[in-house]
Design a protein around this motif. Structure first.
Motif, PDB file in Angstrom:
ATOM      1  N   GLY A   1       0.826  -1.208   0.000  1.00 48.48           N
ATOM      2  CA  GLY A   1       0.000   0.000   0.000  1.00 48.48           C
ATOM      3  C   GLY A   1       0.859   1.256   0.000  1.00 48.48           C
ATOM      4  O   GLY A   1       0.559   2.232  -0.705  1.00 48.48           O
ATOM      5  N   THR A   2       1.938   1.230   0.780  1.00 41.56           N
ATOM      6  CA  THR A   2       2.810   2.403   0.846  1.00 41.56           C
ATOM      7  C   THR A   2       3.484   2.656  -0.496  1.00 41.56           C
ATOM      8  O   THR A   2       3.581   3.802  -0.943  1.00 41.56           O
ATOM      9  CB  THR A   2       3.864   2.230   1.950  1.00 41.56           C
TER      10      THR A   2
ATOM     11  N   VAL B   1       2.355   1.827  -3.478  1.00 40.81           N
ATOM     12  CA  VAL B   1       1.348   2.369  -4.403  1.00 40.81           C
ATOM     13  C   VAL B   1       1.038   3.820  -4.053  1.00 40.81           C
ATOM     14  O   VAL B   1       0.917   4.676  -4.933  1.00 40.81           O
ATOM     15  CB  VAL B   1       0.066   1.503  -4.375  1.00 40.81           C
ATOM     16  N   LEU B   2       0.941   4.100  -2.757  1.00 42.90           N
ATOM     17  CA  LEU B   2       0.641   5.472  -2.331  1.00 42.90           C
ATOM     18  C   LEU B   2       1.748   6.434  -2.756  1.00 42.90           C
ATOM     19  O   LEU B   2       1.468   7.556  -3.190  1.00 42.90           O
ATOM     20  CB  LEU B   2       0.451   5.524  -0.809  1.00 42.90           C
TER      21      LEU B   2
ATOM     22  N   LEU C   1       1.151   7.225  -6.295  1.00 46.08           N
ATOM     23  CA  LEU C   1      -0.033   8.053  -6.528  1.00 46.08           C
ATOM     24  C   LEU C   1       0.178   9.493  -6.056  1.00 46.08           C
ATOM     25  O   LEU C   1      -0.248  10.436  -6.717  1.00 46.08           O
ATOM     26  CB  LEU C   1      -1.255   7.440  -5.831  1.00 46.08           C
TER      27      LEU C   1
ATOM     28  N   THR D   1      -4.297   2.510   3.703  1.00 43.46           N
ATOM     29  CA  THR D   1      -3.017   3.093   3.304  1.00 43.46           C
ATOM     30  C   THR D   1      -3.173   3.938   2.041  1.00 43.46           C
ATOM     31  O   THR D   1      -2.687   5.068   1.980  1.00 43.46           O
ATOM     32  CB  THR D   1      -1.976   1.975   3.046  1.00 43.46           C
ATOM     33  N   ILE D   2      -3.872   3.385   1.039  1.00 37.25           N
ATOM     34  CA  ILE D   2      -4.030   4.117  -0.221  1.00 37.25           C
ATOM     35  C   ILE D   2      -5.287   4.982  -0.123  1.00 37.25           C
ATOM     36  O   ILE D   2      -6.283   4.709  -0.757  1.00 37.25           O
ATOM     37  CB  ILE D   2      -4.162   3.136  -1.401  1.00 37.25           C
TER      38      ILE D   2
ATOM     39  N   LEU E   1     -11.553   2.092  -4.988  1.00 40.92           N
ATOM     40  CA  LEU E   1     -10.248   2.563  -5.479  1.00 40.92           C
ATOM     41  C   LEU E   1     -10.130   2.599  -7.010  1.00 40.92           C
ATOM     42  O   LEU E   1      -9.664   3.604  -7.552  1.00 40.92           O
ATOM     43  CB  LEU E   1      -9.114   1.719  -4.886  1.00 40.92           C
TER      44      LEU E   1
ATOM     45  N   VAL F   1      -8.807   5.670  -9.106  1.00 42.57           N
ATOM     46  CA  VAL F   1      -7.412   5.584  -9.541  1.00 42.57           C
ATOM     47  C   VAL F   1      -7.263   5.330 -11.043  1.00 42.57           C
ATOM     48  O   VAL F   1      -6.383   5.902 -11.673  1.00 42.57           O
ATOM     49  CB  VAL F   1      -6.666   4.501  -8.723  1.00 42.57           C
TER      50      VAL F   1
ATOM     51  N   VAL G   1       0.679   0.258 -10.083  1.00 41.50           N
ATOM     52  CA  VAL G   1      -0.549   0.869  -9.577  1.00 41.50           C
ATOM     53  C   VAL G   1      -1.770   0.122 -10.124  1.00 41.50           C
ATOM     54  O   VAL G   1      -2.671  -0.252  -9.376  1.00 41.50           O
ATOM     55  CB  VAL G   1      -0.616   2.366  -9.949  1.00 41.50           C
TER      56      VAL G   1
ATOM     57  N   ILE H   1      -4.310  -1.987  -7.568  1.00 45.75           N
ATOM     58  CA  ILE H   1      -5.642  -1.413  -7.346  1.00 45.75           C
ATOM     59  C   ILE H   1      -6.729  -2.393  -7.760  1.00 45.75           C
ATOM     60  O   ILE H   1      -7.696  -2.629  -7.030  1.00 45.75           O
ATOM     61  CB  ILE H   1      -5.782  -0.105  -8.165  1.00 45.75           C
TER      62      ILE H   1
END
Lengths: 407, 133, 105
Positions: free
Chosen positions: A47-48, A50-51, A54, A194-195, A354, A358, A384, A388
């Motif tokens: 998650g981190t 991907v975040l 983003l 997270t995201i 999401l 996204v 990503v 997602i």
């Protein structure tokens, strides 16, 4: 980079770390640690990552196209498509906002003993006062700097002296040996927590408001990478604390009141007080950002004046949105909804929607009309896109199982 | 706008873009709709106006929704459910935003903004309202 | 012919048939140009996609796949303004045959 830029980047990193934890990331990480020890560290890591992508994309979009995310999506995909996104994210954001108000109230409740119903509206009112009178700087920096108190989780995690090799094993996905549906439910809740779409929405609006241009692309990359990266560590630390304190004793995390148990064995009674403050500040800060984000989204969708640096009279409709939203969220908690259950559910719901938020964002980031030569690389697209879509599919399966699965 | 035979994509360059006024780049809503007039068989259809307002958006989502939104607007709206139509001749330039040769403060685009200032924000301290005190 | 007005945003995604009733595409874009101080429609760009375009997602689905490096161009044909009959804006018709449309991109 000159000194001013270096300072801005440092400030950006510090605020990202301070603003990373909120009700959702705390609740999901504690649940994961209590039931599956270190096995669910991987969704936090994934998650981190991907975040980071983003947030970097959101900053790049703002710097290159001078569009915040919502207006860019509406412009590119038309109103009819954006209306679906708007409705879905309004519902989910409202649930998340109520969760954050609930989490902040729980922090206060554990310190004062006052009932939740009596705290919810005053907390919402306090948030509203800050948004009504504050500027973007005071909110973004002030609250996030206070948020550094969440580093207490890292301190506690180290004091627990976990088996680091075993913990590192949790960074790679493994299949569960027990509570299989629950494992996946928590995994997607962690991803949803997270995201958080509000994080990158908020970030792009801030970047437009600060008038970023292409010279901000490198600082943006550093801020996103290091800020969110270190932020992810605080989340992992929460999980490690829970794994060390709750898992061996077989305690399931079902009420916020159990939260101090993950810290007091390592830090004693002063840990209790710091934890309550940390919970309050983390959730309160997230509530501010969420309420502001929803005001941004509505104003940018309908073309109203917007900006936290504007006086409310110069952006009246924008200010009305956060006013109404905070009021509704405050009422939800006053009505006696269980904040922890609400949090876990709203995080999984975030994971479901999401792709809606996204995927259009990804298309934009590959559109040369918006991004000129600064379009996405294939690696970012790949990571990503698949994370997602996977998260959403797992969430669609895991949520019914969680609700009807007899838990 | 300059008459240079320059080609524009009405969907890509105009529809769903932010409208701003000329003087202060004041936001004035979005280009929710575009009105085109069909004339003679020998003359090309003419772009005559940009429309902005909730009824236009409602019509796009579903034709059934439009009368409901208009009715709500007549009952509750400051603009009485009337769509704001900007003549195409007022369009000055198309860039990141659509710049109009209009004064935002005198246009219906800010009717709600002014109504809220007069009836709500002026009573709340710290709003920076020009009507305050 | 009497002067009539129509809304461009409602024309988007509309199914276009040709003179013989054959499917020609969906309207994706309308191009305009300046002429004698007026802005007039020059041509209509049609795409062949179905559902995605109808929802005016302009090919989100095809793009999601082509994201990993493919090009994204949903427009396939160009129709000059005088070849499009808009007497009923809900049912646009070509005044020529679909095969006579100029392919683009």
């Amino acid at each position: 980079m000159n000194f001013k830029k270096v300072f801005e980047v440092a400030l950006g990193i510090v605020t990202s770390v301070g603003g990373f934890l909120e009700a959702g990331s705390i609740a999901t990480a504690v649940q994961a640690g209590a039931i599956f020890k270190f096995q669910l560290l991987w969704p936090i890591l994934l998650g981190t990552i991907v975040l980071i992508f983003l947030v970097e994309m959101a900053g790049r979009l703002a710097a290159v196209s001078h569009h915040p995310l919502p207006s860019a999506v509406r412009e590119r995909f038309g109103f009819n498509f954006y209306a679906i996104v708007l409705v879905a994210s309004t519902i989910v954001d409202l649930l998340v906002l109520a969760s954050e108000i609930g989490g902040a109230c729980m922090g206060l409740k554990m310190m004062s003993g006052a009932p939740l119903a009596a705290l919810a509206l005053p907390v919402a009112l306090l948030a509203w006062l800050l948004l009504w009178n504050g500027t973007f700087g005071t909110i973004e920096y002030g609250v996030s700097l206070l948020g550094l108190i969440t580093i207490v989780f890292i301190v506690a995690a180290i004091k627990f002296g976990p088996q680091y090799s075993q913990a590192a094993g949790g960074l790679l996905p493994t299949l569960p040996t027990h509570d299989k549906p629950h494992y996946w439910f928590i995994a997607v809740s962690i991803l949803g927590a997270t995201i958080s779409p509000y994080l990158f929405n908020f970030y792009s609006s801030g970047a437009v408001e600060d008038e970023w241009d292409e010279s901000d692309l490198v600082p943006n990359r550093i801020t996103a990478g290091l800020g969110m990266g270190f932020g992810g560590f605080t989340s992992m630390a929460v999980l490690v604390c829970a794994a060390c304190a709750l898992y061996p004793r077989g305690i399931d995390f079902t009420r916020y009141e159990q939260l101090p148990l993950i810290i007091t064995p390592a830090l004693g009674m002063w840990g209790f007080w710091i934890l309550c403050c940390a919970l309050f500040i983390a959730c309160f800060g997230a509530a501010l950002e969420l309420a502001l984000d929803m005001a941004y989204v509505y104003a940018q969708t309908f073309g109203w004046a917007w900006g936290e640096n504007k006086k409310p009279a110069d952006a009246a409709r924008f200010s009305m949105v956060f006013t109404i939203i905070l009021l509704i969220a405050g009422i939800i908690i006053t009505c006696g909804v269980d904040p922890l259950k609400l949090t876990l559910l709203s995080m999984a719901a975030t994971a479901v929607i999401l792709p809606l938020v996204v995927l259009p964002f990804l298309v934009l980031m590959n559109d040369r009309k918006f991004m000129k030569e600064h379009t996405n690389g294939r690696f970012a697209n790949f990571v990503v896109f698949f994370s997602i879509v996977m998260a959403s599919i797992i969430a669609l399966v895991a949520i019914p199982l969680e609700i009807y699965g007899g838990s | 706008m300059a008459d240079g035979g320059d080609e524009m994509h009405l969907v890509r360059d105009v529809l769903d873009k932010q409208l701003v006024d000329h003087a202060g780049h004041d936001p004035m809503g979005m280009a929710d709709g575009i009105v085109i007039e069909v004339r003679d068989v020998n003359q090309p259809p003419r772009v005559i106006a940009i429309e902005s307002g909730f009824p236009v958006l409602a019509r796009r989502v579903s034709p059934k929704l439009e009368p409901i939104v208009r009715w709500l607007g007549r009952r509750l709206g400051v603009r009485r459910g009337i769509v704001y139509r900007i003549p195409w001749s007022r369009v000055r330039s198309l860039d990141v935003e659509v710049e109009l040769d209009v004064d935002a403060d005198r246009s219906p685009a800010k009717a709600w903004e002014h109504w809220l200032c007069r009836h709500v924000t002026r009573y709340i301290p710290g709003s920076g309202n020009f009507l305050e005190s | 012919m009497k002067r009539r007005r129509f809304h461009l945003e409602l024309l988007l995604g509309a199914k276009v048939i040709d003179r013989e009733g054959k499917f020609a595409g969906h309207i994706e874009e309308v191009r305009a140009e300046r002429l004698d101080g007026e802005t007039v429609v020059k041509d209509y760009l049609l795409g062949r996609g179905a559902l995605a375009q109808r929802l005016s997602i302009t090919g989100l689905s095809t793009q999601a796949i082509s994201l990993l490096g493919g090009r994204n161009n949903v427009v396939t044909h160009r129709v000059p303004w005088d070849k499009m009959d808009l007497s009923d804006p809900r049912r646009p018709r070509l005044t020529c045959r679909a095969e006579e449309m100029e392919a683009v991109g």
